[in-house]
Motif scaffolding. Structure first.
Motif: not given
Ligand code: SF4
Length: 386
Positions: A1-26
């Motif tokens: 599976m492809a490597e993914h950044a915690l703060l991915s570009a494709s998820g940026a719309g989400r973590w920019l609006s809801c910063p706490s989501s990134a670690r919760l999703e992890e």
């Protein structure tokens, strides 16, 4: 599976609006959907065509790989036709870039590092073109849900920042041009911005929020961006936001006012999506992990009769004297299946004028919806009476 950044570009719309989501999703694993696998396959095919057209691979290797990809269950003439729409567009852009700047940089599936603004941030750009003055980032999306706009799109901006990070010192770049190609929706969306504006966005909007998101700090902020969040079913902030509607304190008089109905309409889409996410999550946990929800049990849903073996059914009826005309009905393939079977090009050529799109069922949509407003039956009747 492809490597993914915690703060991915494709998820940026989400973590920019809801910063706490990134670690919760992890902490939540989510398998790759069938749609995502189909999209990855379409990308592999597009990359192969482009690599061949750009002389990056020999014909023998191209043919061998193409043969392999054609064996894949995702391959169809229809998919190939859509991929070629993107490939043709990409080649046009590549040729334009080379005409502008002789030593233009052309990168396929480029790893773009935007970690100067976002901790450990990187993503993969489908096509990056760097010329004197202009940096272009082109993204191929195979989805057919809703058209994605390149305007103010944080994913595209982060890709552009990654490319700028790599090539900004080699070329005198003043403009970033970002394009999203979605062939299945006939959609090509392009947006241009100056590098100064891009840098301003990166430094004023992204940097601080990304640092908070990386540390798991910042607010929870429910909204449309919850749709693809991995904790969308169990997130308390989203639940509380949606429960506000259920707890809404409707005042007298006994009938809802127009304003109150509009409040329900405003909340309804998100509310229904949330309910459906919670139901799917609860069912999945019960079926696959044996979870017992107090007051609930697994039962069999409604089912329909079906033939055990169609060939044996036909044989039994024909042996009993029934003709094929009686037991079979001839049905034309539906439009989607037909398009897939004969290919989009042939479909359009052979069936020109034979396919129509009747008006869709009337529904209420917010004013911000891009579709034009249509007249109500009452307005039409009123005009006819005049
Ligand atoms: S579901 Fe929504 S509110 Fe909750 S963490 Fe995800 S994006 Fe944020």
């Amino acid at each position: 599976m492809a490597e993914h950044a915690l703060l991915s570009a494709s998820g940026a719309g989400r973590w920019l609006s809801c910063p706490s989501s990134a670690r919760l999703e992890e902490a939540v694993e989510e398998g790759e959907s069938e749609y995502a696998r189909e999209g990855s396959f379409a990308h592999s095919l597009a990359e192969l065509y482009l690599a061949y057209y750009l002389d990056l691979i020999k014909k023998s290797k191209f043919n061998k790989r193409l043969k392999e990809l054609r064996q894949n269950s995702f391959y169809s003439q229809e998919l190939d036709d859509y991929v070629k729409v993107y490939v043709d567009f990409a080649m046009e852009k590549i040729n334009e870039a080379k005409a502008r700047t002789k030593d233009a940089v052309v990168l396929l599936e480029a790893k773009l590092d935007y970690s100067s603004w976002v901790p450990e941030g990187f993503g993969t750009g489908d096509l990056v073109l760097v010329t004197d003055d202009v940096l272009e980032v082109i993204d191929f999306k195979f989805g057919q849900g809703i058209p994605v706009s390149a305007v103010d799109n944080p994913q595209m901006r982060l890709y552009a920042l990654g490319a700028l990070n790599q090539f900004g010192c080699l070329y005198d770049i003043n403009t970033a041009c970002m394009t999203i190609v979605q062939p299945r929706l006939d959609s090509i969306s392009t947006h241009e911005m100056t590098i100064d504006d891009l840098m301003h966005w990166a430094n004023s909007t992204v940097k601080e929020t990304a640092e908070k998101a990386f540390k798991g700090e910042g607010d929870f902020n429910p909204g449309e961006h919850c749709r693809f969040c991995r904790v969308r079913s169990t997130c308390r902030a989203r639940a509380e936001e949606n429960m506000k509607l259920a707890c809404y304190d409707f005042k007298q008089p006994p009938l809802l006012t127009d304003d109150e109905i509009v409040e329900v309409l405003d909340a309804a889409d998100e509310y229904m999506k949330w309910i459906s996410d919670v139901q799917s999550y609860a069912l999945d946990q019960a079926v696959n992990n044996g979870k017992q929800w107090p007051g609930y049990k697994l039962v069999e849903g409604r089912s329909y009769r079906k033939y055990v073996d169609e060939a044996k059914v036909a044989k039994a009826l024909i042996s009993a004297g029934y003709s094929e005309d009686v037991i079979y009905e001839k049905v034309l393939l539906g439009i989607t299946k037909m398009e897939k079977a004969v290919g989009k090009k042939q479909f359009n050529e052979l069936l020109a004028g034979l396919v129509e799109k009747p008006p869709g069922k009337v529904k209420l949509a917010p004013d911000a919806d891009k579709r034009p407003a249509i007249k109500s039956t009452a307005e039409i009747d009123f005009k006819e009476e005049l």
